[in-house]
Design a protein around this motif. Structure first.
Motif, PDB file in Angstrom:
ATOM      1  N   LEU A 155       0.908  -1.241   0.015  1.00  0.00           N
ATOM      2  CA  LEU A 155      -0.153  -0.150   0.063  1.00  0.00           C
ATOM      3  C   LEU A 155       0.946   1.281   0.149  1.00  0.00           C
ATOM      4  N   GLU A 156       0.540   2.456  -0.643  1.00  0.00           N
ATOM      5  CA  GLU A 156       1.191   3.584  -0.667  1.00  0.00           C
ATOM      6  C   GLU A 156       1.545   4.087   0.631  1.00  0.00           C
ATOM      7  N   HIS A 157       2.980   4.508   0.555  1.00  0.00           N
ATOM      8  CA  HIS A 157       3.743   4.864   1.781  1.00  0.00           C
ATOM      9  C   HIS A 157       4.079   3.900   2.695  1.00  0.00           C
ATOM     10  N   ASP A 158       3.589   2.471   2.626  1.00  0.00           N
ATOM     11  CA  ASP A 158       3.805   1.519   3.572  1.00  0.00           C
ATOM     12  C   ASP A 158       5.254   1.290   3.896  1.00  0.00           C
ATOM     13  N   ARG A 159       5.951   1.550   4.878  1.00  0.00           N
ATOM     14  CA  ARG A 159       7.388   1.024   4.968  1.00  0.00           C
ATOM     15  C   ARG A 159       8.452   1.533   3.923  1.00  0.00           C
ATOM     16  N   ARG A 160       8.138   2.595   3.552  1.00  0.00           N
ATOM     17  CA  ARG A 160       9.156   3.272   2.665  1.00  0.00           C
ATOM     18  C   ARG A 160      10.123   4.318   3.284  1.00  0.00           C
ATOM     19  N   TRP A 161      10.102   4.235   4.696  1.00  0.00           N
ATOM     20  CA  TRP A 161      11.242   4.799   5.552  1.00  0.00           C
ATOM     21  C   TRP A 161      11.661   3.781   6.412  1.00  0.00           C
ATOM     22  N   MET A 162      12.670   3.957   6.861  1.00  0.00           N
ATOM     23  CA  MET A 162      13.056   2.778   8.235  1.00  0.00           C
ATOM     24  C   MET A 162      14.385   3.461   8.805  1.00  0.00           C
ATOM     25  N   LEU A 163      14.470   3.088  10.204  1.00  0.00           N
ATOM     26  CA  LEU A 163      15.467   3.733  11.035  1.00  0.00           C
ATOM     27  C   LEU A 163      16.622   2.384  11.123  1.00  0.00           C
ATOM     28  N   ILE A 164      17.767   2.936  10.710  1.00  0.00           N
ATOM     29  CA  ILE A 164      19.034   2.078  10.795  1.00  0.00           C
ATOM     30  C   ILE A 164      19.866   2.400  12.019  1.00  0.00           C
ATOM     31  N   ASP A 165      20.724   1.449  12.375  1.00  0.00           N
ATOM     32  CA  ASP A 165      21.956   1.594  13.582  1.00  0.00           C
ATOM     33  C   ASP A 165      23.349   2.080  12.854  1.00  0.00           C
ATOM     34  N   ALA A 166      24.102   1.945  13.704  1.00  0.00           N
ATOM     35  CA  ALA A 166      25.486   2.494  13.108  1.00  0.00           C
ATOM     36  C   ALA A 166      25.814   1.493  12.218  1.00  0.00           C
ATOM     37  N   ASN A 167      25.478   0.213  11.979  1.00  0.00           N
ATOM     38  CA  ASN A 167      25.887  -0.924  11.187  1.00  0.00           C
ATOM     39  C   ASN A 167      25.021  -1.098   9.861  1.00  0.00           C
ATOM     40  N   ASN A 168      24.119   0.158   9.563  1.00  0.00           N
ATOM     41  CA  ASN A 168      23.300   0.339   8.714  1.00  0.00           C
ATOM     42  C   ASN A 168      22.157  -0.618   8.800  1.00  0.00           C
ATOM     43  N   ARG A 169      21.969  -1.600   9.876  1.00  0.00           N
ATOM     44  CA  ARG A 169      20.897  -2.627   9.989  1.00  0.00           C
ATOM     45  C   ARG A 169      19.657  -1.948  10.402  1.00  0.00           C
ATOM     46  N   PHE A 170      18.619  -2.551  10.002  1.00  0.00           N
ATOM     47  CA  PHE A 170      17.333  -2.218  10.316  1.00  0.00           C
ATOM     48  C   PHE A 170      16.903  -2.138  11.899  1.00  0.00           C
ATOM     49  N   LEU A 171      16.195  -1.063  12.633  1.00  0.00           N
ATOM     50  CA  LEU A 171      15.888  -1.174  13.896  1.00  0.00           C
ATOM     51  C   LEU A 171      14.444  -1.551  14.000  1.00  0.00           C
ATOM     52  N   SER A 172      14.265  -2.304  15.058  1.00  0.00           N
ATOM     53  CA  SER A 172      12.864  -2.998  15.003  1.00  0.00           C
ATOM     54  C   SER A 172      12.367  -2.918  16.826  1.00  0.00           C
ATOM     55  N   GLN A 173      11.064  -2.978  17.055  1.00  0.00           N
ATOM     56  CA  GLN A 173      10.446  -3.150  18.151  1.00  0.00           C
ATOM     57  C   GLN A 173      10.872  -4.439  18.999  1.00  0.00           C
ATOM     58  N   ARG A 174      11.525  -5.411  18.157  1.00  0.00           N
ATOM     59  CA  ARG A 174      11.749  -6.551  18.761  1.00  0.00           C
ATOM     60  C   ARG A 174      12.893  -6.374  19.904  1.00  0.00           C
ATOM     61  N   GLU A 175      13.883  -5.561  19.538  1.00  0.00           N
ATOM     62  CA  GLU A 175      15.050  -5.027  20.275  1.00  0.00           C
ATOM     63  C   GLU A 175      14.793  -3.728  20.885  1.00  0.00           C
ATOM     64  N   HIS A 176      13.968  -2.970  20.383  1.00  0.00           N
ATOM     65  CA  HIS A 176      13.592  -1.506  21.052  1.00  0.00           C
ATOM     66  C   HIS A 176      12.315  -1.269  21.069  1.00  0.00           C
TER      67      HIS A 176
END
Length: 281
Positions: free
Chosen positions: A30-51
């Protein structure tokens, strides 16, 4: 009759969702869905799983971009639809790597301060094509910064059945679906293959394996044991706990709350069967 009851997008991966009345269908979701993402210092995605604190960021879509609010202090940030830098970097989501565009230094600093950790915000431009898993989809299938597939479908009857087994009912936002429908039997979405909504074609490709994110209260960011404890008793298949169906989409058209969901074909393969199933939607 099966009717769409909710449409939800999550513009920034793992942050708050937005309920919509109408949504444009694209081939990556769907339009706009997950087109942006937060990443850490290693360029890996950030998730509620850990944060888990990422649940405390709410988003609304404006004409000019996204307005993100940190609910812990009420501070807000406007993110224009067009990134303010030209910097492209390789980012990782699970085992995938694809290009992402740094949005702005302002966004990086704001999210780092409000989330309490070093992070940067990236955007997926239209010319970036991240492939889906070719074991379950066509080789040219693409998705956004989602975990693996363009969209997730869940029936309200499935959540109602789960809640009938819980001491305290849980809301649908624990499962972060994109499309929710009413009607049909619990878990009827499991075997849906080719479906359409207002002429937009979609295809069920894989049951969704659930993780600890479902145990995070999206209002408070606190963790518990449910629903995984209960789901594991009747929705386990091998090592995975399954709830919802991942979808591929064919671009084109707009779908709306209240639209009829039509089921054209159903799956018969064993991997789509979890306990007793209906044979007709």
């Amino acid at each position: 009759m099966l009717l769409v009851s909710q449409l939800i997008v999550y513009p920034i991966k793992s942050l708050g969702g937005i309920g919509l009345q109408n949504a444009r269908v694209t081939d990556r979701g769907l339009e706009h869905d997950r087109r942006w993402m937060l990443i850490d210092a290693n360029n890996r995605f950030l998730s509620q799983r850990e944060h888990a604190q990422l649940a405390l960021f709410s988003i609304i879509i404006l004409d000019t971009g996204l307005e993100v609010t940190c609910r812990s202090d009420g501070a807000a940030l406007l993110i224009p639809f067009v990134p303010q830098t030209k910097q492209m970097i390789d980012v990782s989501i699970w085992d995938d790597t694809c290009p992402g565009q740094i949005v702005s230094n302002e966004a990086n600093e704001w999210f780092s301060k409000k989330a309490g950790m070093d992070c940067r915000l990236v955007y997926m431009p239209d010319d970036v094509h991240r492939q889906t898993d070719s074991r379950y989809t066509d080789a040219d299938g693409i998705t956004s910064f989602s975990d693996a597939y363009p969209a997730l479908l869940i029936g309200q009857a499935s959540l109602d059945d789960l809640n009938s087994r819980l001491a305290e009912a849980l809301p649908m936002n624990r499962f972060r679906p994109n499309i929710v429908f009413t009607g049909g039997d619990p878990y009827s979405e499991d075997i849906m293959n080719h479906i359409s909504i207002n002429g937009a074609d979609m295809y069920g490709v894989k049951l969704c394996a659930r993780c600890v994110l479902t145990t995070i209260d999206q209002d408070t960011a606190t963790k518990g044991k449910e629903p995984l404890k209960t789901l594991s008793q009747y929705r386990r298949k091998g090592a995975k706990i399954l709830f919802g169906q991942n979808l591929m989409m064919t671009a084109g058209g707009t779908i709306s709350v209240g639209d009829e969901l039509q089921v054209h074909t159903t799956h018969t393969e064993e991997r789509f069967i979890v306990g007793p199933q209906i044979t007709e939607a």
